[in-house]
Write a protein that holds these residues in place. Sequence first.
Motif, PDB file in Angstrom:
ATOM      1  N   GLU A  63       0.828  -1.206   0.000  1.00 30.15           N
ATOM      2  CA  GLU A  63       0.000   0.000   0.000  1.00 30.15           C
ATOM      3  C   GLU A  63       0.862   1.254   0.000  1.00 30.15           C
ATOM      4  O   GLU A  63       0.599   2.210  -0.752  1.00 30.15           O
ATOM      5  N   GLN A  64       1.909   1.272   0.817  1.00 30.88           N
ATOM      6  CA  GLN A  64       2.802   2.427   0.851  1.00 30.88           C
ATOM      7  C   GLN A  64       3.515   2.606  -0.487  1.00 30.88           C
ATOM      8  O   GLN A  64       3.622   3.735  -0.996  1.00 30.88           O
ATOM      9  N   ALA A  65       4.015   1.516  -1.047  1.00 29.71           N
ATOM     10  CA  ALA A  65       4.723   1.601  -2.328  1.00 29.71           C
ATOM     11  C   ALA A  65       3.804   2.095  -3.432  1.00 29.71           C
ATOM     12  O   ALA A  65       4.213   2.893  -4.295  1.00 29.71           O
ATOM     13  N   GLU A  66       2.563   1.661  -3.417  1.00 34.75           N
ATOM     14  CA  GLU A  66       1.617   2.104  -4.442  1.00 34.75           C
ATOM     15  C   GLU A  66       1.361   3.604  -4.325  1.00 34.75           C
ATOM     16  O   GLU A  66       1.310   4.312  -5.336  1.00 34.75           O
ATOM     17  N   GLY A 103       4.342   5.489  -5.774  1.00 34.61           N
ATOM     18  CA  GLY A 103       4.306   5.485  -7.233  1.00 34.61           C
ATOM     19  C   GLY A 103       3.242   6.393  -7.794  1.00 34.61           C
ATOM     20  O   GLY A 103       3.471   7.113  -8.782  1.00 34.61           O
ATOM     21  N   GLU A 104       2.067   6.400  -7.170  1.00 35.72           N
ATOM     22  CA  GLU A 104       0.980   7.256  -7.656  1.00 35.72           C
ATOM     23  C   GLU A 104       1.290   8.729  -7.454  1.00 35.72           C
ATOM     24  O   GLU A 104       0.946   9.564  -8.303  1.00 35.72           O
ATOM     25  N   VAL A 105       1.944   9.072  -6.347  1.00 35.94           N
ATOM     26  CA  VAL A 105       2.337  10.469  -6.113  1.00 35.94           C
ATOM     27  C   VAL A 105       3.333  10.923  -7.182  1.00 35.94           C
ATOM     28  O   VAL A 105       3.229  12.035  -7.719  1.00 35.94           O
ATOM     29  N   ALA A 106       4.315  10.059  -7.500  1.00 33.80           N
ATOM     30  CA  ALA A 106       5.268  10.414  -8.551  1.00 33.80           C
ATOM     31  C   ALA A 106       4.556  10.617  -9.885  1.00 33.80           C
ATOM     32  O   ALA A 106       4.844  11.574 -10.623  1.00 33.80           O
ATOM     33  N   THR A 107       3.613   9.752 -10.202  1.00 40.51           N
ATOM     34  CA  THR A 107       2.890   9.850 -11.469  1.00 40.51           C
ATOM     35  C   THR A 107       2.071  11.128 -11.556  1.00 40.51           C
ATOM     36  O   THR A 107       2.006  11.770 -12.613  1.00 40.51           O
ATOM     37  N   GLY A 158      11.623  10.318 -19.526  1.00 38.03           N
ATOM     38  CA  GLY A 158      10.543  11.294 -19.596  1.00 38.03           C
ATOM     39  C   GLY A 158      10.440  12.072 -18.311  1.00 38.03           C
ATOM     40  O   GLY A 158      11.405  12.702 -17.874  1.00 38.03           O
ATOM     41  N   ASP A 159       9.269  12.035 -17.656  1.00 41.97           N
ATOM     42  CA  ASP A 159       9.137  12.622 -16.322  1.00 41.97           C
ATOM     43  C   ASP A 159       8.256  11.681 -15.495  1.00 41.97           C
ATOM     44  O   ASP A 159       8.059  10.522 -15.860  1.00 41.97           O
ATOM     45  N   ALA A 160       7.756  12.141 -14.366  1.00 45.34           N
ATOM     46  CA  ALA A 160       6.923  11.326 -13.472  1.00 45.34           C
ATOM     47  C   ALA A 160       7.651  10.061 -13.026  1.00 45.34           C
ATOM     48  O   ALA A 160       7.043   9.007 -12.834  1.00 45.34           O
ATOM     49  N   PHE A 161       8.972  10.165 -12.856  1.00 49.03           N
ATOM     50  CA  PHE A 161       9.763   9.035 -12.382  1.00 49.03           C
ATOM     51  C   PHE A 161      10.125   9.248 -10.917  1.00 49.03           C
ATOM     52  O   PHE A 161       9.895  10.304 -10.326  1.00 49.03           O
ATOM     53  N   GLU A 170       5.387   2.426 -12.928  1.00 50.26           N
ATOM     54  CA  GLU A 170       5.997   1.099 -12.818  1.00 50.26           C
ATOM     55  C   GLU A 170       6.128   0.677 -11.356  1.00 50.26           C
ATOM     56  O   GLU A 170       5.897  -0.491 -11.007  1.00 50.26           O
ATOM     57  N   PHE A 171       6.504   1.618 -10.499  1.00 52.65           N
ATOM     58  CA  PHE A 171       6.650   1.294  -9.085  1.00 52.65           C
ATOM     59  C   PHE A 171       5.291   0.931  -8.473  1.00 52.65           C
ATOM     60  O   PHE A 171       5.184  -0.006  -7.671  1.00 52.65           O
TER      61      PHE A 171
END
Length: 574
Positions: A74-77, A80-84, A103-106, A344-345
């Motif tokens: 849950e934390q990892a998701e 990843g969503e915050v980065a996206t 690109g970006d959002a990495f 991806e994360f």
Amino acid sequence: MNTVEEWKQEKHPLEMVELVEEFAEEGLSFDEIEEREGDGVWERMKWTGMYTHGVQRGYIMMRTKVPGGYLTPEQAEVIGEVATEYATAPEEFGGETQNELWGDAFLDITTRQDIQKHWIEIEDVPEIWDKYDEVGLTTIGGCGDGARNVLGCPAAGLSDHECFDAQPVIDAVSDFFTNNREYGNLPRKFKMTITGCKHDCGQSQINDIGLTPAKKEIDGEWQYGFHSKVGGGLSDGPRMASEQDIFIRPQDAVEYCRAVAQTFKELGDRNNRGVCRMRYLVQQLGPEKFEEAVRDRTDIDFPTRGVDLTEGYTGDHVGVHDMKQDGLKYVGFNVITGRMGGDEFAEAARAAEKYGTEDASIRLATDQNFLITHIPEENVEDLVAEDFAAEYQPDPGPFSRGAVGCTGSEFCNYAIIETKKRTKQWAHELDERIDTPDDLDVVRMHMSGCSASCAQPQIADIGFRGETVQVDKDGNDEIPEDAEAGDFDDLVEGMDFGLGGALGTDNEFLDWVETAVPAHAVIPALEQLFDAYTEERTEGERFYEWSRRVDNSRLRSIMQQADANVSGGVAHGD
């Protein structure tokens, strides 16, 4: 006191947590923030886990602390969503094509088991913090002169290499220091690592405090606990940590770390910021006097050392590995330089839930890779076939497996050269061009954009630190000292070139064998070195062992046989 210390006296840096929320609510620009808060505002903001970008004014890097590298799916998701959603570049800086590889959002997995995200705007920070609060994440203390993220073995609780699971101790120490005003203003950053693993995956030899497993007979009973090393570190003036004659029970680890921090707080240098890391204090006092100072600052009468249980050093966890629990595996995915898409994360997190047991987790490693744990053996093949895993397979070539890169000049104020793209491209190219011995599974190649050593080049088989290189020694008197590569035909990006570093029982920092090597000459030089290594190595000899055995003058002569100008440059400004 130095200027940073004066800024910290003007206002405690942890007050910036509330101020950042005010800046966001009021929609203040960088100029308005500086006008309101003065020159020290960006330095103090580091305590919130954020740095300003090097050249992209108006944007920040956000660092998420992950104690021991442990994340629930849950934390990892959420990460990843915050980065996206938020780590997106504006069109003026290239938008989705800002970086030709990513690109970006990495996001970037760091050598301290943190997560870094770029292109964050202050107005979005409160929303991000709210999302983090819901799952128990924080950025507070990710940067600044206090306790940084506490390292640990990424396979804690999983591997039969450990004497005991130290993750609860890591969490307790991290909780004590996070948001703790008493220890939120130390002379400099304060780095700790705690492990119960025999293989010292947490790199105790290069941290301010390194707690490693030990046992001692007390009152007729054997007890597990920790031994301590203090005063390790890299950057300029690298130093291997010194052992202390102390045995620490797990329940006393927080108090021990507090007493060391108190010693550093009281006795550390606050004048010359170049020599104010704790390793300089340990060196100045000597390990014995430093231990006395620590003992003077605690009521616990710590016993003397017991039996050390560390047997070596494991540098990575890439691959498919057995867990202690029958039928379960953990899979170490190879992420060159630690950079991957936020989407991806998040997909990796969802895959952990899909294929793992209810105990599945994501673990971040100090080599910028990550693990997915608690996977039933029959699910491993499906896990590694997921779309997110295409770029990060657990069976990479030796150069890809050992490649580590810092942020570099793309975003960092201090870096001289670009690192992330170069490290990834070089790793792939070297795996294709160099035929390494069959028993050489990894070549550790670490690239730092400057001398700050964020990529830990001193402990690598092959280490680089960035330089602007003047390739023509003659007729360049008109090039100003603040010139950058690209401004003049005679200036190129390059690096100091080191060989022979390692941690473990044969720990040693590398030697900087050649300086100011133009970047285009590095791969040809490495081809020459590996030709010689393959021909001359003894059975089972690692590359770093061979490069230590060979005299530096001969290593230079081997490099200079390359069809490239390996030794023709000088560091600009020298």
